[in-house]
Design a protein around this motif. Structure first.
Motif, mmCIF file in Angstrom:
data_model
loop_
_atom_site.group_PDB
_atom_site.id
_atom_site.type_symbol
_atom_site.label_atom_id
_atom_site.label_comp_id
_atom_site.label_asym_id
_atom_site.label_seq_id
_atom_site.Cartn_x
_atom_site.Cartn_y
_atom_site.Cartn_z
ATOM 1 N N SER A 22 34.502 66.466 67.980
ATOM 2 C CA SER A 22 34.438 66.826 66.554
ATOM 3 C C SER A 22 33.383 67.902 66.300
ATOM 4 C CB SER A 22 34.174 65.593 65.688
ATOM 5 O OG SER A 22 32.930 65.018 65.997
ATOM 6 N N LEU A 23 32.291 67.863 67.049
ATOM 7 C CA LEU A 23 31.272 68.908 66.901
ATOM 8 C C LEU A 23 31.751 70.240 67.477
ATOM 9 C CD1 LEU A 23 28.010 66.898 67.672
ATOM 10 C CD2 LEU A 23 28.914 67.596 65.444
ATOM 11 N N GLN A 24 32.558 70.173 68.537
ATOM 12 C CA GLN A 24 33.143 71.393 69.084
ATOM 13 C C GLN A 24 34.079 72.027 68.054
ATOM 14 O OE1 GLN A 24 35.027 69.920 72.657
ATOM 15 N NE2 GLN A 24 33.216 70.376 73.918
ATOM 16 N N ILE A 25 34.897 71.201 67.423
ATOM 17 C CA ILE A 25 35.838 71.690 66.404
ATOM 18 C C ILE A 25 35.072 72.310 65.240
ATOM 19 C CG2 ILE A 25 37.518 70.937 64.669
ATOM 20 C CD1 ILE A 25 38.518 68.926 66.832
ATOM 21 N N LYS A 26 34.014 71.653 64.814
ATOM 22 C CA LYS A 26 33.196 72.172 63.715
ATOM 23 C C LYS A 26 32.633 73.543 64.084
ATOM 24 C CE LYS A 26 29.162 71.167 60.890
ATOM 25 N NZ LYS A 26 27.814 70.772 60.976
ATOM 26 N N TRP A 27 32.085 73.678 65.278
ATOM 27 C CA TRP A 27 31.508 74.940 65.725
ATOM 28 C C TRP A 27 32.583 76.024 65.798
ATOM 29 C CZ3 TRP A 27 32.009 78.671 69.352
ATOM 30 C CH2 TRP A 27 30.937 79.546 69.540
ATOM 31 N N LEU A 28 33.749 75.672 66.336
ATOM 32 C CA LEU A 28 34.834 76.648 66.458
ATOM 33 C C LEU A 28 35.278 77.153 65.085
ATOM 34 C CD1 LEU A 28 36.845 74.876 69.276
ATOM 35 C CD2 LEU A 28 35.620 77.051 69.477
ATOM 36 N N LYS A 29 35.375 76.249 64.117
ATOM 37 C CA LYS A 29 35.753 76.651 62.753
ATOM 38 C C LYS A 29 34.696 77.560 62.142
ATOM 39 C CE LYS A 29 38.614 72.684 61.536
ATOM 40 N NZ LYS A 29 38.726 71.470 60.713
ATOM 41 N N GLU A 30 33.428 77.169 62.274
ATOM 42 C CA GLU A 30 32.324 77.959 61.712
ATOM 43 C C GLU A 30 32.269 79.366 62.298
ATOM 44 O OE1 GLU A 30 28.915 75.533 62.533
ATOM 45 O OE2 GLU A 30 29.233 74.260 60.767
ATOM 46 N N ASN A 31 32.675 79.501 63.544
ATOM 47 C CA ASN A 31 32.624 80.786 64.229
ATOM 48 C C ASN A 31 33.980 81.482 64.287
ATOM 49 O OD1 ASN A 31 29.733 81.178 65.356
ATOM 50 N ND2 ASN A 31 30.205 79.009 65.594
ATOM 51 N N LYS A 32 34.923 80.972 63.513
ATOM 52 C CA LYS A 32 36.235 81.600 63.306
ATOM 53 C C LYS A 32 37.017 81.833 64.595
ATOM 54 C CE LYS A 32 34.592 83.555 59.065
ATOM 55 N NZ LYS A 32 33.981 84.658 58.410
ATOM 56 N N PHE A 33 37.040 80.813 65.452
ATOM 57 C CA PHE A 33 37.845 80.867 66.659
ATOM 58 C C PHE A 33 39.229 80.310 66.372
ATOM 59 C CE2 PHE A 33 33.902 81.608 68.748
ATOM 60 C CZ PHE A 33 34.213 82.187 69.957
ATOM 61 N N CYS A 34 40.226 80.897 66.997
ATOM 62 C CA CYS A 34 41.589 80.394 66.892
ATOM 63 C C CYS A 34 41.754 79.293 67.950
ATOM 64 C CB CYS A 34 42.563 81.534 67.150
ATOM 65 S SG CYS A 34 44.273 81.028 67.019
ATOM 66 N N PHE A 35 42.127 78.090 67.524
ATOM 67 C CA PHE A 35 42.297 76.988 68.460
ATOM 68 C C PHE A 35 43.303 75.985 67.895
ATOM 69 C CE2 PHE A 35 39.123 75.626 65.489
ATOM 70 C CZ PHE A 35 39.316 74.267 65.337
ATOM 71 N N HIS A 36 43.727 75.068 68.734
ATOM 72 C CA HIS A 36 44.618 73.983 68.352
ATOM 73 C C HIS A 36 43.933 72.681 68.726
ATOM 74 C CE1 HIS A 36 47.870 76.865 67.756
ATOM 75 N NE2 HIS A 36 47.464 77.428 68.882
ATOM 76 N N VAL A 37 44.334 71.616 68.085
ATOM 77 C CA VAL A 37 43.817 70.295 68.432
ATOM 78 C C VAL A 37 44.987 69.500 69.006
ATOM 79 C CG1 VAL A 37 42.735 68.197 67.563
ATOM 80 C CG2 VAL A 37 42.098 70.411 66.590
ATOM 81 N N ASN A 38 44.791 68.945 70.221
ATOM 82 C CA ASN A 38 45.873 68.177 70.829
ATOM 83 C C ASN A 38 45.913 66.754 70.254
ATOM 84 O OD1 ASN A 38 43.923 66.669 72.201
ATOM 85 N ND2 ASN A 38 44.343 67.581 74.195
ATOM 86 N N LEU A 39 46.846 65.955 70.719
ATOM 87 C CA LEU A 39 47.020 64.598 70.201
ATOM 88 C C LEU A 39 45.829 63.681 70.489
ATOM 89 C CD1 LEU A 39 50.806 64.019 70.963
ATOM 90 C CD2 LEU A 39 49.722 64.496 68.753
ATOM 91 N N LEU A 40 44.985 64.077 71.415
ATOM 92 C CA LEU A 40 43.786 63.304 71.720
ATOM 93 C C LEU A 40 42.598 63.747 70.866
ATOM 94 C CD1 LEU A 40 44.074 63.276 75.628
ATOM 95 C CD2 LEU A 40 44.683 61.442 74.026
#
Length: 73
Positions: A22-40
């Protein structure tokens, strides 16, 4: 052995500085990275997407040397 098309867990942790998903996702959003979240709930970043972001950011940071000579872009 060829490189994976997605970042490894170690690479993702190195990029974000975080181990928690969840902290990785937060950082990625804050830094405007394009990513996907898998079912896990794990963020998935395509290596090509990361490379493209680096190229775009580098182009945006290039100085306008023409401006030094009074030339307009």
């Amino acid at each position: 052995m060829s490189e994976s098309i997605i970042l490894t867990d170690d690479e993702l942790q190195l990029l974000t500085g975080r181990k928690n998903k969840s902290l990785q996702i937060k950082w990625l959003k804050e830094n405007k990275f394009c990513f996907h979240v898998n079912l896990l709930g794990k963020p998935i970043i395509l290596r090509a997407s990361l490379n493209q972001k680096v190229i775009i950011e580098n182009k945006q940071q290039e100085p306008d040397f023409g401006a030094l000579n009074g030339k307009e872009p």
